[in-house]
Enzyme design. Structure first.
Site, short mmCIF file in Angstrom:
data_model
loop_
_atom_site.label_atom_id
_atom_site.label_comp_id
_atom_site.label_asym_id
_atom_site.label_seq_id
_atom_site.Cartn_x
_atom_site.Cartn_y
_atom_site.Cartn_z
N GLY A 163 0.82 -1.21 0.00
CA GLY A 163 0.00 0.00 0.00
C GLY A 163 0.85 1.25 0.00
O GLY A 163 0.34 2.37 -0.06
N ILE A 175 12.68 12.67 -2.43
CA ILE A 175 11.34 12.08 -2.53
C ILE A 175 11.16 11.50 -3.94
O ILE A 175 11.32 12.20 -4.93
CB ILE A 175 10.26 13.15 -2.25
N GLU A 182 7.92 5.15 8.07
CA GLU A 182 7.65 5.05 9.50
C GLU A 182 7.82 6.34 10.27
O GLU A 182 7.22 6.53 11.33
CB GLU A 182 8.54 3.94 10.09
#
Lengths: 338, 701
Positions: free
Chosen positions: B473, B592, B668
């Site tokens: 996901g 990113i 996380e």
């Protein structure tokens, strides 16, 4: 999960006759509660009679005022009904405080009244529960009690009734129309749900085969200034820690009429008659509201783990009545139709 | 086909690409493990223990076996012996012993799922029940407490205790100090897709559709436990509906489904855990009890940091949460001491849950930092800035990139922190007490060794990129395609990614925020080797399998990501209800790859952090021994209505130390510190300091 038979009812009388004739039979409404319980092995019917398609899905005007709500009217339809929103905002708000949009689109009026407790021990067949198996004791006592009763409980059961709608209805004094094997019965709403006593397996006074067909809500102009306040740890999709349904009429700064009911604190919607009596004729002030809540809560017997419900409920009562007092003053000031 | 130069002039990395698997998922057509089309399946349901400790003394399966449609009933009396009991979590149905309530002690296979469930309830087990203990009641967090023991190491291989300098002397000389005891709750990972295993034994080979964060991990475990050659086990998992750590390694259900499949050769055996079962044997985050002591000099510089952490583990196997490790590196101080102790009790085996260690540990440290700021009369942002260490306090290594201060500054600016009245319980708005709070975030930048990728030129001019990675996901389907496109010098539309199959080259687990970094580096390494081997005009069929390259000097710097989270909290003055109208995070995480999926990771993790702060708590009944609020109606997670204004931002940066893409890891860090920011804001709102999670309404009455 066990095998069971399923039939779809054609008419109410036939459904009642079928269920009455079979002690293992039960009614199936939308199934939002019952189907869960089938999977959990909490309910073990031999036959389900589906009444969700009976022609009982109308909200009708009653001559002389009031509404006649069919048993299969969906929660979302009842909450959205213009007459309900205008004349009984407490009921509309209570409905919208419950469950989710998806569930409200399915759930029925009668089914909502008859939903079973959310007590985690009731819903877990590996733990004893007198509501599930009479005489087996109450695992909640001495256990997880956050959603359990502080009023009217017994040593056999400290479960709460989970419905929001029922708390909203409790301040409207409706009549529950029931078709039973012996014909039609009219049960005052306040008498429908039971306290657990020594037979917690019975949530209501209904007998086997009794089918709720309508709920008749009488005309009650004061209810136009009414509200439902649900206190919960998250903003949506949670059962009430405590809830308050209130109707308030204020004249010249004094309480002319008031009705109060509590949710999340008892085995049934808890009509706060002692608080109502104390409030009538008194100044509509926070001090009075607090004293009235305390009067009702004097009988509270919290468990370890849910003593917070007493101050929380007091706070909720004060908040709701304060808001309704403000609303009443605003309505009076502008000459609006209350 | 022609491969363009690397790096390309308009890179795919950094593009705001929609999820390549998005349409499949929103239309419900992405085949998850349970939806894999298999022929003529049978269905398994497990039997769970109803005691928390003891022994099964008698087994009666007659009633279950007599039910029409039942094909097989397995218990320890008839199950195949496993080949390895090195890891007792996987020694399923081998012994009559019961180590926790809800343990898998049997299984039923039937022609349909309902019959399997009904029959499972008919398996009669008689127990010799022993007294049990299931509550982490570490009244003392003192490392010498007799109820606790010191593990040899904490996860994955950190020193259990550390001490630099002299903490007691530091505290004794501190101008301001705090001594705080805090606790975090038992939390259960609740991915939307339940743990699922669908397996068939055919001609001696085992094929397994599993919901997992790592097909190669599952393959290796199953081969070892079942005693099968590795080449005879294939695990597939192309789509996974969330894991959050609980699918990071196999759990007993994978073994029991395969035991059943081996007993019914040729039949596909299907199993999906019920939500209640996910509270019993698929892993959870241990509760923690922590004591944090901080001392500061008159200027607000830390002169002592002491962090003692206690967590629980099971009798079946050890799991040592590395709770206090964050305090070894987070702030500079001449005196830093950390300890970890475990209570071994009759509970299911704790496991990984998003940011294990960092998440509970930073709750403790960052609440204590706020308390120190209040005690010292310092702004909590400023306190953190003053204690930003120039090098890693633990190792003395320079930081790869430590941009915590930049995150705090930018976050403060975006949130509107300036001019904040530090006094608590000052702002009452419409019946709600309003406050704001801040906390830091940290997460190590990790890459896992042993990853390989295979690049193959296809007939249609596309390039197949294969690696046994997992998309749980997170967006790996999309991000890895972007990385591959740049590495191979083609557009993303020319990349045919294949993941989630153990027949593909070896991939490490989707865990430790290391997936994109590890798999991406392997893809870049393989792409380079492919170019060398096949040139810029590879012929169809050209194929290269290769792994990641070492980044020179990677071990010479301390590699961490950092962040700052700001929360606004409202607490109702009459009822105590707690709401978080605003949550804002700024993160320093390297480059990113895809801003769309990255933002989703941050927002999801921050929401999960809010959930930990306000709602989540697995309630264990000490009499019975199991989590009693074991469904999503009673175990509350933050729902849509709780999330109002949620913002995630990041610094524009690249990290030269971790991998060739310049990324670190983002899965996380967003959950780290969130709960502390909420607690600190709730204190600012009300003056009430909640040190035991979750922060529920009753704590303000």
């Amino acid at each position: 999960m066990r095998p069971f038979a399923y039939v779809r009812a054609d008419d109410a009388a036939g459904a009642v006759a079928t269920v009455a004739a079979d002690p293992e039979a039960g009614f199936l409404g939308a199934g939002t509660n019952l189907v869960d319980h089938l999977k959990l092995d909490v309910e073990r019917p031999g036959l389900l009679v589906d009444v969700s398609r009976l022609p009982l899905d109308a909200v009708e005007d009653v001559e002389g005022g009031g509404l006649r709500v069919g048993a299969t009217v969906r929660n979302s339809a009842l909450a959205a009904d213009r007459r309900v929103r205008h004349d009984y905002p407490v009921l509309s708000q209570a409905l919208l405080a419950g469950a989710t949009g998806q569930l409200r689109n399915m759930a029925t009026t009668a089914g909502n009244l008859l939903q079973r407790t959310r007590c985690v021990y009731f819903r877990d067949v590996t733990t004893p529960c007198a509501k599930r198996e009479p005489g087996s004791g109450c695992s909640a006592i001495g256990g997880y009690t956050r959603y359990h009763a502080v009023l009217g409980a017994s040593s056999h059961c400290i479960a709460t009734h989970p419905s929001d709608m029922a708390v909203g209805m409790a301040v409207l004094d409706p009549v529950v129309v029931v078709l039973g094997p012996g014909g039609e019965k009219r049960i005052p709403f306040a008498e429908l749900h039971r306290l657990p006593g020594d037979s917690p397996e019975r949530d209501t006074v209904l007998e086997h085969g009794d089918l709720i067909t309508h709920v008749e809500v009488p005309a009650y102009p004061a209810a136009r200034n009414s509200a439902y306040r649900k206190v919960r740890d998250r903003a949506s999709y949670a059962f009430a820690l405590v809830s308050v349904a209130a109707v308030l009429e204020v004249t010249d700064g004094r309480v002319a009429d008031v009705r109060l009911a509590f949710g999340g604190v008892a085995h049934r919607p808890w009509r706060a008659l002692a608080a109502e009596e104390l409030l009538r004729g008194q100044p509509a002030t926070e001090e009075t509201f607090r004293a009235a809540a305390d009067a009702e809560l004097a009988a509270a017997e919290p468990q370890p783990g849910n003593a917070f419900k007493v101050p929380m409920l007091r706070g909720a009562v004060v908040a709701v009545l304060r808001d309704l007092t403000t609303a009443a003053a605003r309505a009076a000031g502008t000459g609006e139709d209350r | 086909m022609t491969l363009q130069a690397d790096p390309p002039s308009s890179p795919a990395i950094g593009a705001d690409l929609e999820r390549l698997d998005g349409a499949l998922k929103v239309t419900g057509t992405a085949p998850y493990a349970y939806e894999q089309p298999v022929e003529d399946p049978v269905f398994l349901q497990v039997v769970q223990s109803t005691i928390a400790r003891g022994r099964i003394t008698a087994v009666d399966t007659a009633e279950a076996e007599a039910l029409p449609g039942v094909l097989l009933v397995l218990t320890h009396e008839n199950a195949r012996r496993v080949a390895s009991t090195d890891d007792l979590e996987f020694a399923v149905l081998q012994e009559p012993d019961v180590a926790y309530r809800g343990q898998v002690v049997g299984a039923v296979v039937a022609e349909d799922a309902e019959t399997a469930r009904q029959a499972a309830a008919l398996v009669r087990l008689t127990y010799d029940e022993q007294p049990h203990r299931v509550i982490l009641d570490a009244t003392s967090t003192h490392p010498d407490s007799p109820d606790l023991y010191k593990p040899a190491a904490v996860n994955p291989s950190f020193e259990t205790d550390t001490e630099q300098g002299d903490v007691e002397a530091g505290l004794a000389g501190a101008a301001t100090w705090v001594d705080v005891r805090l606790s975090t709750a038992w939390l259960n990972n609740n991915p939307l897709e339940p743990h699922t295993t669908v397996a068939r034994s055919h001609g001696g080979a085992l094929t397994v559709h599993d919901s997992t964060q790592g097909v190669h991990t599952v393959k290796g475990t199953l081969a070892t436990v079942l005693g099968l050659p590795g080449e005879q086990v294939r695990v597939l998992s192309p789509y996974v509906g969330g894991g959050f750590g609980s699918k990071g390694n196999p759990h007993p259900h994978e073994v029991v489904v395969c035991l059943a499949a081996l007993a019914l050769p040729g039949r596909w055996v299907k199993y999906a855990a019920t939500r209640q079962q996910m509270f019993a044997f698929t892993g959870y985050r241990t509760p923690t009890v922590q004591r944090v002591r901080l001392g500061a000099d008159a200027d607000g510089h830390l002169v002592a940091v002491s962090h003692d952490a206690v967590s629980q583990t099971a009798t079946v196997k050890e799991f040592a949460e590395q709770t206090a490790v964050v305090s070894r590196l987070m702030y500079g101080s001449p005196n830093i001491r950390t300890t970890h102790r475990l209570a071994v009790i009759d509970v299911p085996i704790p496991s990984w849950m998003r940011a294990p260690g960092e998440c509970p540990g930073m709750f403790g440290l960052e609440v204590a930092m706020d308390e120190l700021a209040v005690a010292a009369g310092l702004d909590p942002v400023e306190l953190r800035v003053r204690n930003d260490p120039p090098v890693d306090p633990e190792t003395g290594k320079p930081w790869g990139q430590r941009h915590l201060v930049e995150c705090l500054r930018e976050g403060a600016e975006r949130f509107g922190w300036a001019g904040r009245d530090p006094r608590p319980r000052q702002r009452l708005v419409d019946g709600w007490w309003v406050g704001t709070g801040v906390a830091s975030s940290v997460y190590p930048a990790m890459s896992m060794p042993g990853n390989e990728a295979r690049i193959t030129a296809l007939d249609d001019g596309c390039l197949e990129v294969g690696i046994g990675a997992a998309d749980i996901g997170t967006g790996a389907w999309t991000a890895l395609s972007q990385i591959a496109a740049d590495a191979l010098g083609v557009g993303v539309e020319r990349i045919r990614l294949r993941i989630g199959d153990s027949d593909l080259p070896n991939a490490s687990v989707a865990g430790g925020s290391s997936g994109t970094s590890s798999w991406g580096a392997a893809i870049v390494g393989a792409a380079g080797a492919f170019r060398v081997q096949h040139g810029a005009r590879p012929a169809p069929g050209a194929s290269t399998t290769a792994g990641m390259l070492d980044v020179p000097g990677a071990d010479d710097v301390a590699q961490y990501s950092f962040g700052a989270q700001f929360a606004e909290v409202r607490v109702h003055a009459d009822t105590g209800e707690v709401r978080v109208p605003r949550l804002l995070g700024v993160f320093s995480v390297g480059r990113i790859v895809n801003p769309r999926t990255a933002r989703s990771q941050f927002l999801g993790a921050m929401t999960m952090g809010m959930s930990m702060a306000l709602h989540e708590q697995s309630v264990v009944d000490p009499r019975f021994g199991h989590v009693v609020n074991h469904d999503l109606a009673e175990y509350h997670i933050t729902a849509n209505a709780d999330v109002v204004d949620l913002q995630a931002h990041w610094l524009d940066e690249r990290d030269a130390h971790r991998n060739p893409m310049g990324t670190r890891g983002i899965g996380e860090i967003g959950i780290v510190g969130t709960a502390a920011a909420v607690v600190n804001a709730a204190h600012h709102a009300t003056g009430v300091r909640v040190r035991d999670l979750p922060v529920t309404a009753d704590k303000f009455l």
